[in-house]
Design a protein around this motif. Structure first.
Motif, PDB file in Angstrom:
ATOM      1  N   LEU A 244      32.944  -8.410   8.022  1.00 18.76           N
ATOM      2  CA  LEU A 244      33.120  -9.139   6.763  1.00 18.76           C
ATOM      3  C   LEU A 244      31.836  -9.797   6.277  1.00 18.76           C
ATOM      4  O   LEU A 244      31.857 -10.516   5.278  1.00 18.76           O
ATOM      5  CB  LEU A 244      34.217 -10.202   6.919  1.00 18.76           C
ATOM      6  CG  LEU A 244      35.650  -9.679   7.084  1.00 18.76           C
ATOM      7  CD1 LEU A 244      36.636 -10.835   7.141  1.00 18.76           C
ATOM      8  CD2 LEU A 244      36.023  -8.708   5.973  1.00 18.76           C
ATOM      9  N   ARG A 245      30.738  -9.555   6.972  1.00 18.02           N
ATOM     10  CA  ARG A 245      29.463 -10.040   6.447  1.00 18.02           C
ATOM     11  C   ARG A 245      29.191  -9.352   5.116  1.00 18.02           C
ATOM     12  O   ARG A 245      29.410  -8.153   4.964  1.00 18.02           O
ATOM     13  CB  ARG A 245      28.321  -9.740   7.427  1.00 18.02           C
ATOM     14  CG  ARG A 245      28.434 -10.520   8.729  1.00 18.02           C
ATOM     15  CD  ARG A 245      27.228 -10.275   9.620  1.00 18.02           C
ATOM     16  NE  ARG A 245      27.427 -10.870  10.934  1.00 18.02           N
ATOM     17  CZ  ARG A 245      27.299 -10.232  12.088  1.00 18.02           C
ATOM     18  NH1 ARG A 245      26.940  -8.955  12.084  1.00 18.02           N
ATOM     19  NH2 ARG A 245      27.493 -10.855  13.230  1.00 18.02           N
ATOM     20  N   TRP A 246      28.728 -10.136   4.155  1.00 16.54           N
ATOM     21  CA  TRP A 246      28.524  -9.576   2.819  1.00 16.54           C
ATOM     22  C   TRP A 246      27.460  -8.484   2.853  1.00 16.54           C
ATOM     23  O   TRP A 246      26.364  -8.691   3.383  1.00 16.54           O
ATOM     24  CB  TRP A 246      28.128 -10.662   1.837  1.00 16.54           C
ATOM     25  CG  TRP A 246      28.192 -10.173   0.419  1.00 16.54           C
ATOM     26  CD1 TRP A 246      27.149  -9.895  -0.408  1.00 16.54           C
ATOM     27  CD2 TRP A 246      29.379  -9.871  -0.319  1.00 16.54           C
ATOM     28  NE1 TRP A 246      27.618  -9.446  -1.618  1.00 16.54           N
ATOM     29  CE2 TRP A 246      28.982  -9.421  -1.594  1.00 16.54           C
ATOM     30  CE3 TRP A 246      30.747  -9.926  -0.024  1.00 16.54           C
ATOM     31  CZ2 TRP A 246      29.891  -9.027  -2.575  1.00 16.54           C
ATOM     32  CZ3 TRP A 246      31.662  -9.539  -1.004  1.00 16.54           C
ATOM     33  CH2 TRP A 246      31.218  -9.099  -2.262  1.00 16.54           C
ATOM     34  N   PRO A 247      27.753  -7.306   2.306  1.00 17.62           N
ATOM     35  CA  PRO A 247      26.809  -6.185   2.360  1.00 17.62           C
ATOM     36  C   PRO A 247      25.606  -6.401   1.437  1.00 17.62           C
ATOM     37  O   PRO A 247      25.767  -6.424   0.210  1.00 17.62           O
ATOM     38  CB  PRO A 247      27.650  -4.994   1.912  1.00 17.62           C
ATOM     39  CG  PRO A 247      28.706  -5.594   1.034  1.00 17.62           C
ATOM     40  CD  PRO A 247      29.011  -6.940   1.622  1.00 17.62           C
TER      41      PRO A 247
ATOM     42  N   VAL B  53      31.634   2.300  15.863  1.00 12.41           N
ATOM     43  CA  VAL B  53      31.943   3.498  15.068  1.00 12.41           C
ATOM     44  C   VAL B  53      31.535   3.280  13.616  1.00 12.41           C
ATOM     45  O   VAL B  53      31.996   2.345  12.959  1.00 12.41           O
ATOM     46  CB  VAL B  53      33.446   3.835  15.144  1.00 12.41           C
ATOM     47  CG1 VAL B  53      33.764   5.037  14.255  1.00 12.41           C
ATOM     48  CG2 VAL B  53      33.861   4.104  16.586  1.00 12.41           C
ATOM     49  N   ASN B  54      30.678   4.141  13.137  1.00  8.90           N
ATOM     50  CA  ASN B  54      30.290   4.115  11.726  1.00  8.90           C
ATOM     51  C   ASN B  54      31.464   4.631  10.901  1.00  8.90           C
ATOM     52  O   ASN B  54      31.970   5.721  11.156  1.00  8.90           O
ATOM     53  CB  ASN B  54      29.060   5.014  11.526  1.00  8.90           C
ATOM     54  CG  ASN B  54      28.502   4.944  10.119  1.00  8.90           C
ATOM     55  OD1 ASN B  54      29.239   4.741   9.152  1.00  8.90           O
ATOM     56  ND2 ASN B  54      27.209   5.130   9.992  1.00  8.90           N
ATOM     57  N   PRO B  55      31.931   3.852   9.914  1.00  2.99           N
ATOM     58  CA  PRO B  55      33.081   4.305   9.107  1.00  2.99           C
ATOM     59  C   PRO B  55      32.895   5.703   8.530  1.00  2.99           C
ATOM     60  O   PRO B  55      33.868   6.462   8.420  1.00  2.99           O
ATOM     61  CB  PRO B  55      33.164   3.260   7.996  1.00  2.99           C
ATOM     62  CG  PRO B  55      32.512   2.046   8.554  1.00  2.99           C
ATOM     63  CD  PRO B  55      31.434   2.534   9.481  1.00  2.99           C
TER      64      PRO B  55
ATOM     65  N   TYR C 282      42.247   3.912   0.317  1.00  2.00           N
ATOM     66  CA  TYR C 282      41.545   2.815   0.994  1.00  2.00           C
ATOM     67  C   TYR C 282      40.703   3.340   2.159  1.00  2.00           C
ATOM     68  O   TYR C 282      39.596   2.844   2.400  1.00  2.00           O
ATOM     69  CB  TYR C 282      42.547   1.767   1.491  1.00  2.00           C
ATOM     70  CG  TYR C 282      43.361   1.099   0.405  1.00  2.00           C
ATOM     71  CD1 TYR C 282      42.907   1.040  -0.918  1.00  2.00           C
ATOM     72  CD2 TYR C 282      44.608   0.542   0.683  1.00  2.00           C
ATOM     73  CE1 TYR C 282      43.670   0.437  -1.914  1.00  2.00           C
ATOM     74  CE2 TYR C 282      45.370  -0.071  -0.304  1.00  2.00           C
ATOM     75  CZ  TYR C 282      44.889  -0.121  -1.599  1.00  2.00           C
ATOM     76  OH  TYR C 282      45.638  -0.728  -2.585  1.00  2.00           O
ATOM     77  N   ASN C 283      41.220   4.347   2.881  1.00  2.91           N
ATOM     78  CA  ASN C 283      40.422   4.970   3.953  1.00  2.91           C
ATOM     79  C   ASN C 283      39.124   5.542   3.392  1.00  2.91           C
ATOM     80  O   ASN C 283      38.033   5.334   3.946  1.00  2.91           O
ATOM     81  CB  ASN C 283      41.209   6.099   4.611  1.00  2.91           C
ATOM     82  CG  ASN C 283      42.284   5.617   5.566  1.00  2.91           C
ATOM     83  OD1 ASN C 283      42.466   4.417   5.768  1.00  2.91           O
ATOM     84  ND2 ASN C 283      43.017   6.554   6.152  1.00  2.91           N
ATOM     85  N   LEU C 284      39.254   6.293   2.309  1.00  2.00           N
ATOM     86  CA  LEU C 284      38.083   6.939   1.711  1.00  2.00           C
ATOM     87  C   LEU C 284      37.067   5.911   1.217  1.00  2.00           C
ATOM     88  O   LEU C 284      35.855   6.097   1.378  1.00  2.00           O
ATOM     89  CB  LEU C 284      38.510   7.843   0.553  1.00  2.00           C
ATOM     90  CG  LEU C 284      39.215   9.147   0.942  1.00  2.00           C
ATOM     91  CD1 LEU C 284      39.760   9.847  -0.305  1.00  2.00           C
ATOM     92  CD2 LEU C 284      38.261  10.070   1.703  1.00  2.00           C
ATOM     93  N   LEU C 285      37.556   4.837   0.626  1.00  2.00           N
ATOM     94  CA  LEU C 285      36.638   3.803   0.143  1.00  2.00           C
ATOM     95  C   LEU C 285      35.819   3.220   1.286  1.00  2.00           C
ATOM     96  O   LEU C 285      34.607   3.013   1.147  1.00  2.00           O
ATOM     97  CB  LEU C 285      37.432   2.683  -0.554  1.00  2.00           C
ATOM     98  CG  LEU C 285      37.996   2.999  -1.936  1.00  2.00           C
ATOM     99  CD1 LEU C 285      38.906   1.869  -2.398  1.00  2.00           C
ATOM    100  CD2 LEU C 285      36.876   3.208  -2.954  1.00  2.00           C
TER     101      LEU C 285
ATOM    102  N   GLY D 132      30.981   2.252   3.394  1.00  2.00           N
ATOM    103  CA  GLY D 132      30.440   1.662   4.612  1.00  2.00           C
ATOM    104  C   GLY D 132      30.685   0.172   4.732  1.00  2.00           C
ATOM    105  O   GLY D 132      30.291  -0.440   5.726  1.00  2.00           O
ATOM    106  N   THR D 133      31.313  -0.435   3.744  1.00  5.05           N
ATOM    107  CA  THR D 133      31.623  -1.861   3.787  1.00  5.05           C
ATOM    108  C   THR D 133      33.120  -2.073   3.635  1.00  5.05           C
ATOM    109  O   THR D 133      33.760  -1.467   2.770  1.00  5.05           O
ATOM    110  CB  THR D 133      30.872  -2.648   2.704  1.00  5.05           C
ATOM    111  OG1 THR D 133      31.363  -4.007   2.686  1.00  5.05           O
ATOM    112  CG2 THR D 133      31.069  -2.052   1.330  1.00  5.05           C
ATOM    113  N   LEU D 134      33.689  -2.937   4.463  1.00  6.43           N
ATOM    114  CA  LEU D 134      35.120  -3.206   4.398  1.00  6.43           C
ATOM    115  C   LEU D 134      35.494  -3.926   3.117  1.00  6.43           C
ATOM    116  O   LEU D 134      36.655  -3.903   2.698  1.00  6.43           O
ATOM    117  CB  LEU D 134      35.552  -4.038   5.617  1.00  6.43           C
ATOM    118  CG  LEU D 134      37.058  -4.134   5.867  1.00  6.43           C
ATOM    119  CD1 LEU D 134      37.643  -2.758   6.191  1.00  6.43           C
ATOM    120  CD2 LEU D 134      37.365  -5.112   7.003  1.00  6.43           C
TER     121      LEU D 134
END
Length: 221
Positions: free
Chosen positions: A61-64, A150-152, A184-187, A192-194
């Motif tokens: 949740l760190r701001w990208p 794991v990289n999303p 949501y998975n694809l996003l 790369g950011t939640l």
């Protein structure tokens, strides 16, 4: 291996599910839905409290830094698309079980406190709680127990499909839930950011809530 890293992402979701099961049990024991309307406020308060207490553990949740305007635009548009799908994918075969809904009216007068709590919970708390569990934890954990490594973008098809299907089964509108889970998975994988699926999820829930209040389609809550 289930350690505290896993627990931090499971606990808020688990608390939310616990209150859902509690409500269902009380209804089966003869309680009226009107008598349980404040239970949602308790549920959201508990979930928000857990998220706040464990906030330092959520590295995802760190701001990208450097996220583009396009990332946020795509997330908002995706959230709107999911909303449109949600209110239209309602044929009998697309619905699982009997949704209870949430009616904030008392003698045909809307209780705006209950509406405000529901909207804030759905738009601000639920997206963070659910995306931490479904996307950040479960989808990556299926790929590898050490999910934080794991990289999303590298999540495999198996993890993608299992997460989308389970997300669908967690909603009475299962086909709409499946569509939302895929989006949501694809996003998450593409951005790369939640925060991308969180924003989309929040957009969906906020517009859905406003639409429900405007049209009186309380069953969607």
């Amino acid at each position: 291996m289930f350690d505290r890293v896993n627990l931090y992402r499971i606990a808020p979701f688990g608390a939310y599910v616990f209150f859902m099961l509690l409500e269902d049990m009380l209804l089966k024991f003869g309680w009226e839905a009107n008598d349980l309307r404040l239970l949602y406020a308790v549920k959201i308060t508990v979930v928000a409290g857990l998220l706040w207490a464990m906030r330092s553990a959520y590295s995802e949740l760190r701001w990208p830094v450097g996220a583009s305007f396009r990332t946020w635009t795509v997330a908002i548009v995706a959230g709107i698309v999911v909303f449109v799908a949600w209110i239209n994918l309602t044929a009998d075969w697309m619905v699982m079980g009997e949704p209870v809904g949430f009616d904030p009216r008392e003698q045909d007068e809307i209780d705006w406190f209950l509406v405000a709590v529901r909207l804030m919970g759905a738009a601000l708390i639920v997206p963070v709680m659910e995306e931490l569990f479904w996307r950040s934890f479960l989808m990556r954990w299926i790929d590898h127990p050490n999910f934080l490594t794991v990289n999303p973008a590298h999540v495999g098809l198996k993890a993608f499909c299992i997460t989308a299907v389970l997300f669908a089964l967690a909603h009475s509108l299962w086909l709409a839930g499946l569509f939302a889970g895929i989006i949501y998975n694809l996003l998450y994988m593409r951005s790369g950011t939640l925060w991308s699926p969180i924003l989309a999820h929040a957009t969906t829930n906020a517009i859905l809530g406003i639409w429900i209040v405007s049209t009186g389609n309380w069953g969607f809550w």
